[in-house]
Scaffold this motif. Sequence first.
Motif, short mmCIF file in Angstrom:
data_model
loop_
_atom_site.label_atom_id
_atom_site.label_comp_id
_atom_site.label_asym_id
_atom_site.label_seq_id
_atom_site.Cartn_x
_atom_site.Cartn_y
_atom_site.Cartn_z
N ARG A 165 16.90 -2.90 1.14
CA ARG A 165 15.94 -3.71 0.39
C ARG A 165 14.54 -3.59 0.97
O ARG A 165 13.55 -3.71 0.24
N LYS A 202 15.46 -1.52 -8.18
CA LYS A 202 15.66 -1.18 -9.60
C LYS A 202 16.05 0.28 -9.79
O LYS A 202 16.59 0.63 -10.84
N HIS A 203 15.77 1.12 -8.83
CA HIS A 203 15.94 2.56 -9.04
C HIS A 203 17.13 3.18 -8.31
O HIS A 203 17.32 4.40 -8.37
N GLU A 209 25.32 -4.93 -4.89
CA GLU A 209 24.13 -5.40 -5.58
C GLU A 209 22.93 -5.28 -4.66
O GLU A 209 22.80 -6.03 -3.69
N ASP A 238 13.16 0.62 -3.70
CA ASP A 238 12.98 -0.23 -4.88
C ASP A 238 14.37 -0.47 -5.48
O ASP A 238 15.01 0.46 -5.99
N PHE A 285 19.72 -5.57 -5.60
CA PHE A 285 18.69 -6.56 -5.92
C PHE A 285 19.07 -7.90 -5.31
O PHE A 285 20.18 -8.41 -5.51
#
Length: 398
Positions: free
Chosen positions: A227, A233-234, A391, A231, A393
């Motif tokens: 993290r 999201k990618h 996960e 990023d 994110f």
Amino acid sequence: MSEQHRAEPAENIENRLRQVRMARGLSQTELAARSGITRQAVCAIEANQYLPTTAVALRLAGVLHCRIEDLFNLISSGEEIDGELIGVDRASAAGLLRQRVKVAQVGERVIVRPVTHLGEVLTYTVPADGLVTGIPPGKAKTSPLRVKVRLLREWASIREAVAVAGCDPAIFLAGDYLRRRQHGASVVGWTAGSAAAVEALKRGEVHVAGVHVVDRKTGESNLPYLRRHLDPKHYAVVTFAAWEQGWMVRRGNPRGIREAGDLARKDVTLVNREEGAGARLLLDQRLTDAGVKGGQVRGYRHVVPSHFAVARAVADGLADVGVGVGAAATAFGLDFLPLQTERYDLVVPAGLLKSHPALQQFLDTIVSRAFRAEVEALGGYDTRETGMVRELFDKRSA
């Protein structure tokens, strides 16, 4: 008969019939009976004594549930491609003419690396994808170093290769299982510590990065580190396995090494990993907790690039102790004193999961029962969470 209509010589054909037949668990007799030909014919085809007719090739492919080109393919006639040379500075590049290289397509880029970067053993066991034939002059020192490569195998097969940066030696075993599952696909493992693997992934030089970094504050594997550096999201994160990491010492532990404080003794020599490697981070944490500085440890600056290299140095008597995984200790007949259990996760750009022709097959391969059973038989691995998607994110910080 004109040259262009002459039958193709058998030596110009890549013949995978035997490999595919064995992967399907069929004997020559069984394949012959189902294909309507004799066992002697199957034997002769596998031995490249003659090429099958189109009808026979179609029947063989039908029985084996694959395409004809999965069984028989033209060997490259020397197609030349242009790619980016990685891991070599411009001053050293001139010496690479005619050198063996591996090639990978990562997104829109064609990445080229010398086979010698795989290490002393794999240099002689991993076949090259091509030979460097030209190095055009660069426009600037900072521009990518371009090279011309004459391919030694078909570009379609090279495109299916999965390039992995990391330090888990079991990744090569995964490559063999992938070849059984998807003929022509392969895995090329480039040895790198966790930090270097993530940076190579960010630069677009590999398809997958292997990571094992335990967060000091939370005790959580990998996700806090990722993290901070990626990023969310990618990228997707998939667990390869869990393993134990600890002290590797010679059989019987002749130096009586039990804790980090013992490394400050004058009769103890360490072999270390590079900065950014998960093993190095663990070592530095334990030394800090023990109030020991790296400069107090004999051999702290003796750095090698992999878990196996650490184990080999201890087994050869070049060092008394090093930090690494249990599987490496087992492979070299060493004693192992575990320090912590951690996950080895694979990080993959989300876009490549859809665009790469074999990446999803690779991830499917590692969750197969046969592969997990063999990995656990290596010693020190726990595959109960293999294939679990993590996960990345962090909802708590959203």
